[in-house]
Design an enzyme around this catalytic site. Structure first.
Site, PDB file in Angstrom:
ATOM      1  N   LYS A 298       1.094  -4.318  10.888  1.00  0.00           N
ATOM      2  CA  LYS A 298       1.649  -3.749   9.800  1.00  0.00           C
ATOM      3  C   LYS A 298       1.265  -2.276  10.511  1.00  0.00           C
ATOM      4  O   LYS A 298       0.284  -1.952  10.840  1.00  0.00           O
ATOM      5  CB  LYS A 298       1.094  -3.958   8.658  1.00  0.00           C
ATOM      6  N   ASP A 303       1.593   6.552   4.917  1.00  0.00           N
ATOM      7  CA  ASP A 303       1.739   6.398   4.055  1.00  0.00           C
ATOM      8  C   ASP A 303       1.615   7.289   2.671  1.00  0.00           C
ATOM      9  O   ASP A 303       0.401   7.563   2.158  1.00  0.00           O
ATOM     10  CB  ASP A 303       1.409   5.156   3.484  1.00  0.00           C
ATOM     11  N   LYS A 310       0.826   8.739  -3.869  1.00  0.00           N
ATOM     12  CA  LYS A 310      -0.357   8.740  -3.266  1.00  0.00           C
ATOM     13  C   LYS A 310      -1.716  10.255  -4.414  1.00  0.00           C
ATOM     14  O   LYS A 310      -0.246  10.912  -4.176  1.00  0.00           O
ATOM     15  CB  LYS A 310      -1.290   8.055  -2.225  1.00  0.00           C
ATOM     16  N   ASP A 321      -2.413   3.455   8.490  1.00  0.00           N
ATOM     17  CA  ASP A 321      -1.967   2.433   7.986  1.00  0.00           C
ATOM     18  C   ASP A 321      -0.818   1.683   9.065  1.00  0.00           C
ATOM     19  O   ASP A 321      -0.462   0.597   8.573  1.00  0.00           O
ATOM     20  CB  ASP A 321      -0.759   2.808   6.657  1.00  0.00           C
ATOM     21  N   ASP A 380       4.148   1.593  -3.247  1.00  0.00           N
ATOM     22  CA  ASP A 380       2.898   1.860  -2.394  1.00  0.00           C
ATOM     23  C   ASP A 380       2.721   0.471  -2.153  1.00  0.00           C
ATOM     24  O   ASP A 380       1.469   0.748  -1.576  1.00  0.00           O
ATOM     25  CB  ASP A 380       1.688   2.456  -3.438  1.00  0.00           C
ATOM     26  N   GLU A 382       4.244  -1.588   0.120  1.00  0.00           N
ATOM     27  CA  GLU A 382       5.202  -1.004   1.100  1.00  0.00           C
ATOM     28  C   GLU A 382       4.702  -2.148   1.800  1.00  0.00           C
ATOM     29  O   GLU A 382       5.595  -2.803   2.767  1.00  0.00           O
ATOM     30  CB  GLU A 382       5.298   0.255   1.331  1.00  0.00           C
ATOM     31  N   ARG A 384       3.108  -4.752   2.184  1.00  0.00           N
ATOM     32  CA  ARG A 384       3.868  -6.234   2.532  1.00  0.00           C
ATOM     33  C   ARG A 384       5.214  -6.613   2.383  1.00  0.00           C
ATOM     34  O   ARG A 384       5.948  -7.671   3.135  1.00  0.00           O
ATOM     35  CB  ARG A 384       3.070  -7.184   1.308  1.00  0.00           C
TER      36      ARG A 384
END
Length: 532
Positions: A298, A303, A310, A321, A380, A382, A384
């Site tokens: 990933k 993020d 968030k 991230d 959030d 995102e 996946r």
């Protein structure tokens, strides 16, 4: 919605547009800091790896023949007689007196240099003993810093030889990320060289490369978002490929659009920086695997959560991230430099997840690279979405095994904390057990979670093929079930590294901030799965 609420949203987008304008027009302020430069009009960048920290290097010497004036002896209570060749009678007396008081660390100064004695706690379990040695090595850093020692020699007189493990913990704990300090020399730790007496040259060389790979991974994770966007990540991948010897292909936005990778494009929609899709490959002349092993990382370089924004205390470390992507780069680097006889492919979807008037919104339906439609109920969730496109892309390689690494869910951290990687997947049981065994060997431990079909029921949507989130319970499992939908045609394992990938405080040799988790684990696993 009230008029007051509408006015606040309008103000929000005006502020965002202003910030974006200021950021683009003050870019030269970032160029003055060594490391990166960016042309906001063309998105062309020039990323430079950290050149300020001199990494610790391991060397070897014949037993008892090192000329280093700083010596650390690893000993056990039952084998102290061997120390008489090094210590004076008065020092031996002091040693025995200290041991009677449960002291385990000793320091004996010399006219030139000194001798340290470290008593390692014996353990019938070799895994625990090796980890104890790594932790002891990390603790030894305090003494080296106190006396400003630049090089040290490790001599083992224990029944079992854990000198390399001690050196590994010492080296891993010595890591620093100093790139953005103005007075680097005041922050640098003095240690430069560790000599391990009696260690095989091949083992020392292999460990040096593995340490370099972990440090590279930590460097990438620790880069701030202001100087490390998706294009910087792609360029860092290219630089690593040239340095370590693996092939790299970068797909730019136009190619991603032509492939209709809807997950990546949807997450990237609000960003001013286009996405990248990085393809890494290490293919030795005679690989032990007939089909490649594919590693997917990933690569969300920052993020915000998107419109599902968030909170502040959840956003301030979101540069991490992309730790999964960084681990894939580190693993490929270690494999290529050490000539691991395994055909590997790495896939890294890279973007940030920003907010703005073009942002993906909760309730949107997007079409993925596989053709499946997804109702996005939380922007959030995102990671996946971009991983799903990469997992579908992996099908083209007809892989023997696919492993993805991602800082995917806060649920994994809440359930298991920062000590454990939670994993799940469809790979055969022997593969899972082998991975767990490597987790213990490297102390990057794993716990398997179930992928029962009932968890997939939570992802059913009324208007699309599936939703991107479940009910909120067992969120790390429903995230895995989402990914399983796109990884159904090959053996697959998903590693959620959200807990151990980034630490707010150091934990032994796992330094504060990026830890490089995953590199040592995967290297040990693949080396043992495909032995020379």
């Amino acid at each position: 919605m009230s008029i007051r609420r509408c006015w606040n949203i309008v103000q929000l987008f005006e502020v965002l547009e202003y910030v974006e304008f200021v950021y683009a027009n003050t870019d030269k302020q970032f160029q003055c800091i060594p490391g990166t430069s960016t042309d906001p009009t063309t998105h062309r960048t020039d990323y430079h790896p950290d050149i300020f920290v001199k990494r610790v290097q391991l060397t070897t010497a014949n037993s008892g023949q090192s000329q280093d004036k700083y010596l650390v002896i690893l000993a056990e209570k039952d084998g102290l007689d061997q120390l008489t060749a090094v210590l004076l009678p008065s020092e031996m007396a002091f040693l025995h007196q200290g041991i009677g008081r449960e002291v385990t660390n000793f320091f004996f100064p010399r006219a030139e240099g000194c001798v340290f004695v470290r008593l390692l706690k014996p353990d019938a379990d070799p895994i625990a003993a090796a980890e104890n040695a790594r932790l002891a090595g990390n603790e030894f850093l305090r003494d080296l810093r106190q006396y400003k020692i630049e090089s040290v020699c490790i001599r083992n007189i224990c029944t079992e030889n854990y000198a390399l493990a001690f050196a590994e913990g010492l080296a891993l704990g010595s890591y620093q990320f100093l790139k953005y300090y103005t007075q680097t020399e005041k922050k640098e730790k003095p240690l430069r060289e560790i000599t391990v007496e009696g260690a095989p040259e091949s083992g020392v060389a292999e460990l040096n490369t593995l340490l370099d790979a972990v440090f590279l991974t930590r460097d990438l994770v620790n880069e701030p978002q202001s100087h490390f966007n998706a294009i910087h990540l792609a360029e860092a991948v290219e630089a690593a490929g040239k340095e370590y010897g693996f092939e790299v292909e970068i797909l730019e936005k136009e190619k991603i659009e032509s492939l209709k990778m809807g997950g990546i494009l949807a997450v990237n929609r609000a960003s001013s920086v286009p996405p990248r899709f990085c393809i890494l490959e290490w293919k030795p002349e005679n690989p032990k695997n007939g089909k490649p092993v594919v590693l997917v990382g990933k690569g969300v370089v920052y993020d915000t959560g998107g419109l599902s924004l968030k909170p502040t205390d959840g956003m301030d470390y979101m540069k991490c991230d992309m730790a999964g992507a960084a681990a894939v780069v580190g693993m490929m680097a270690a494999a290529a430099r050490n000539q691991l006889p395994v055909h590997l492919v790495g896939l890294i979807p890279a973007t940030d997840n920003q907010i703005g008037e073009r942002a993906m919104a909760p309730g949107d339906v997007i079409r993925m690279y596989s053709g499946a439609t997804v109702e996005v109920l939380n922007t959030d969730a995102e990671g996946r979405l971009i991983l799903a496109d990469a997992l579908h892309y992996a099908k083209k390689y007809d892989p023997e095994l696919v492993l993805d690494l991602a800082t995917l869910t806060g649920a994994a951290v809440r359930a298991l904390g920062t000590q454990v990687i939670c994993y799940m997947g469809t790979a055969p049981e022997p593969v899972k057990r082998a991975l767990e065994k490597s987790g213990w060997a490297t102390y990057e431990r794993l716990v398997e979670l179930p992928l029962w079909k009932e968890f997939g029921d939570e992802l059913k949507s009324n208007i699309a093929d599936l939703k991107n989130i479940g009910s909120g319970n067992a969120g790390m499992i429903t995230a895995g079930k989402f990914l399983e939908h796109f990884a159904s045609e090959y053996p697959w394992l998903h590693l959620d590294i959200a807990g151990p990938a980034y630490l707010r405080t150091a934990n032994g040799y796992r330094t504060k901030d990026g830890t490089g988790v995953g590199v040592r684990l995967l290297y040990d696993f693949l080396k043992k799965q495909y032995p020379q």
